[in-house]
Design an enzyme around this catalytic site. Sequence first.
Site, mmCIF file in Angstrom:
data_model
loop_
_atom_site.group_PDB
_atom_site.id
_atom_site.type_symbol
_atom_site.label_atom_id
_atom_site.label_comp_id
_atom_site.label_asym_id
_atom_site.label_seq_id
_atom_site.Cartn_x
_atom_site.Cartn_y
_atom_site.Cartn_z
ATOM 1 N N ILE A 65 -9.532 14.074 4.006
ATOM 2 C CA ILE A 65 -9.003 15.432 4.165
ATOM 3 C C ILE A 65 -7.799 15.654 3.261
ATOM 4 O O ILE A 65 -7.673 16.716 2.629
ATOM 5 C CB ILE A 65 -8.648 15.689 5.645
ATOM 6 C CG1 ILE A 65 -9.931 15.839 6.456
ATOM 7 C CG2 ILE A 65 -7.773 16.928 5.795
ATOM 8 C CD1 ILE A 65 -9.706 15.926 7.944
ATOM 9 N N GLU A 66 -6.895 14.692 3.190
ATOM 10 C CA GLU A 66 -5.711 14.851 2.342
ATOM 11 C C GLU A 66 -6.102 15.033 0.881
ATOM 12 O O GLU A 66 -5.612 15.935 0.195
ATOM 13 C CB GLU A 66 -4.767 13.664 2.509
ATOM 14 C CG GLU A 66 -4.049 13.652 3.855
ATOM 15 C CD GLU A 66 -3.084 12.490 4.000
ATOM 16 O OE1 GLU A 66 -2.678 11.916 2.976
ATOM 17 O OE2 GLU A 66 -2.735 12.156 5.148
ATOM 18 N N LYS A 73 1.704 11.569 -1.053
ATOM 19 C CA LYS A 73 2.572 12.666 -0.626
ATOM 20 C C LYS A 73 3.276 13.313 -1.818
ATOM 21 O O LYS A 73 3.603 14.505 -1.789
ATOM 22 C CB LYS A 73 3.596 12.178 0.395
ATOM 23 C CG LYS A 73 3.045 12.101 1.814
ATOM 24 C CD LYS A 73 1.737 11.355 1.863
ATOM 25 C CE LYS A 73 1.067 11.247 3.172
ATOM 26 N NZ LYS A 73 -0.202 10.485 3.096
ATOM 27 N N TYR A 94 -8.575 11.059 7.682
ATOM 28 C CA TYR A 94 -7.265 11.317 7.089
ATOM 29 C C TYR A 94 -7.243 11.249 5.569
ATOM 30 O O TYR A 94 -6.775 12.183 4.904
ATOM 31 C CB TYR A 94 -6.249 10.355 7.698
ATOM 32 C CG TYR A 94 -5.871 10.773 9.102
ATOM 33 C CD1 TYR A 94 -4.551 10.879 9.486
ATOM 34 C CD2 TYR A 94 -6.836 11.112 10.038
ATOM 35 C CE1 TYR A 94 -4.194 11.290 10.759
ATOM 36 C CE2 TYR A 94 -6.500 11.530 11.304
ATOM 37 C CZ TYR A 94 -5.183 11.622 11.664
ATOM 38 O OH TYR A 94 -4.848 12.042 12.908
ATOM 39 N N THR A 106 0.816 -1.214 0.000
ATOM 40 C CA THR A 106 0.000 0.000 0.000
ATOM 41 C C THR A 106 0.845 1.256 0.000
ATOM 42 O O THR A 106 0.609 2.185 -0.783
ATOM 43 C CB THR A 106 -0.933 0.002 1.221
ATOM 44 O OG1 THR A 106 -1.830 -1.104 1.133
ATOM 45 C CG2 THR A 106 -1.734 1.296 1.298
ATOM 46 N N CYS A 107 1.846 1.325 0.865
ATOM 47 C CA CYS A 107 2.620 2.555 1.025
ATOM 48 C C CYS A 107 3.237 3.007 -0.295
ATOM 49 O O CYS A 107 3.071 4.157 -0.705
ATOM 50 C CB CYS A 107 3.713 2.359 2.073
ATOM 51 S SG CYS A 107 4.752 3.818 2.299
ATOM 52 N N HIS A 167 17.626 27.931 16.834
ATOM 53 C CA HIS A 167 16.751 28.994 16.356
ATOM 54 C C HIS A 167 17.166 29.381 14.928
ATOM 55 O O HIS A 167 18.353 29.467 14.644
ATOM 56 C CB HIS A 167 16.860 30.231 17.252
ATOM 57 C CG HIS A 167 16.101 31.412 16.730
ATOM 58 N ND1 HIS A 167 14.734 31.548 16.899
ATOM 59 C CD2 HIS A 167 16.512 32.506 16.028
ATOM 60 C CE1 HIS A 167 14.347 32.678 16.331
ATOM 61 N NE2 HIS A 167 15.406 33.278 15.794
ATOM 62 N N GLY A 227 -14.665 12.320 6.538
ATOM 63 C CA GLY A 227 -13.892 13.472 6.998
ATOM 64 C C GLY A 227 -12.755 13.114 7.911
ATOM 65 O O GLY A 227 -12.535 13.773 8.928
#
Length: 460
Positions: free
Chosen positions: A184-185, A52, A181, A42-43, A442, A179
């Site tokens: 929404i993606e 992604k 993961y 799947t991934c 920082h 609604g």
Amino acid sequence: MTTIRFDDIIIGAGQAGPSLAGRLTQAGRKVAMIERKLFGGTCVNTGCTPTKTMVASAYAAHLARRAADYGVEIGGPIDVDMKAVKARKDAVVAKSRNGVEGWLRGMENCTVYTGHASFESANEVRVGDQLLSAERIFLNVGGRAVKPDLPGIHEIKYLDNVSMMDLDVLPRHLVVVGGSYVGIEFGQMFRRFGSEVTIVEKSSRLVSHEDEDVSIAVKEILEKEGIHVRLHAECIHFHAHGTDVSVGVECHDGDPEVLGSHVLLAVGRRPNTDDLGVEKTGLKLDEHGFVVVDDQLRTSVPGIWAMGDCNGRGAFTHTSYNDFEIVAANLLENSPRRVSDRILAYALYMDPPLARVGMTEEEVCKSGKPALIGTRPMTKVSRAVEKGESEGFMKILVDAESKRILGASILGVGGDEAIHCILDVMYAKAPYTTIQHAVHIHPTVSELIPTMLADLKPLT
């Protein structure tokens, strides 16, 4: 028929299977790897890698439209070429998939079979007209999208997470049912590509398993980008409306129907265990079809293990890979690693991402533990402000007595990376002061975590 004998059989070339094959063959074991369709699981093929990759394309379009916010002028409208988006995604996926397959086929002591595997007995597996046997069998068969039996569903054309990524045209109006993961993606992604998008959710809020403040913030971010959100969709149903699809929602507010050009069903997943012939083994499944496993991923049948999405113990790429590590450690290293050692951690890859570890605020409250809480809006994070991406917030929960971190949420730019400094301290079982006293670089997102921990208040 001649039975071909192996030391080990692995069914499924997802995240756990190939790595386990590598370890077993290195240990001198003779291994059969069976994959019926796409190497990488799947991934690589329909999950993390392609989505992604497309999220990155959608982010580029979104940033280009915001160029003037950064003092950059771009002449003319921003157009998205969906054929080019798909081609880029396909190329990234193919490279990963071919890499996995090439690794397995070149692996010494590993024989690769392509075809559907089914049990003949607890130590025998049939692939086509070949019968294989082994003293140990490992299931890594993954899962697939749920096809809900909603009224009218058989009268319309609809998409799931796989077919959605095969589109090379832009939907005029995408209606997303679900609604959480996946919904929404894809919803945000296609809104940024240029589609009108409506997300329909039967619950009272998005990502309903998260804390309410997280759900509210997610909804606000999506609506700010022009996504329509319909909650309390109590009776979802469908019917064809010319070339479009009418989605009945019967929500508390708004029109009772949404008319869309495309419908995406994103309402959950189910394990690929219904066609394995498990009834010939005595293998125990739960009421949802997941293989029942113990803390070391052993099934109810001696000599059979289950890893990844099919065991219901994680359903993430990182948990699947950790399943491999647990099995390998127990079998090859005499190291008693366990699933219960794992701390819940995952991310929602909307923009900005939501990263989560451990317990939610609601779970901590229900536990009755005396706890402390710290929060910071992303508007207080210099790096987020400088990048022009200051939506969201971070939140952390601490046990007031032991000073150990119980859980955290970061909804904000870079949150999916920053969360790991919290996660690592949780694994170390160190007090929260370990992070509080650390000096972070920082400007980063992580640097506000010590500041947040210095301002903890009692959770009421």
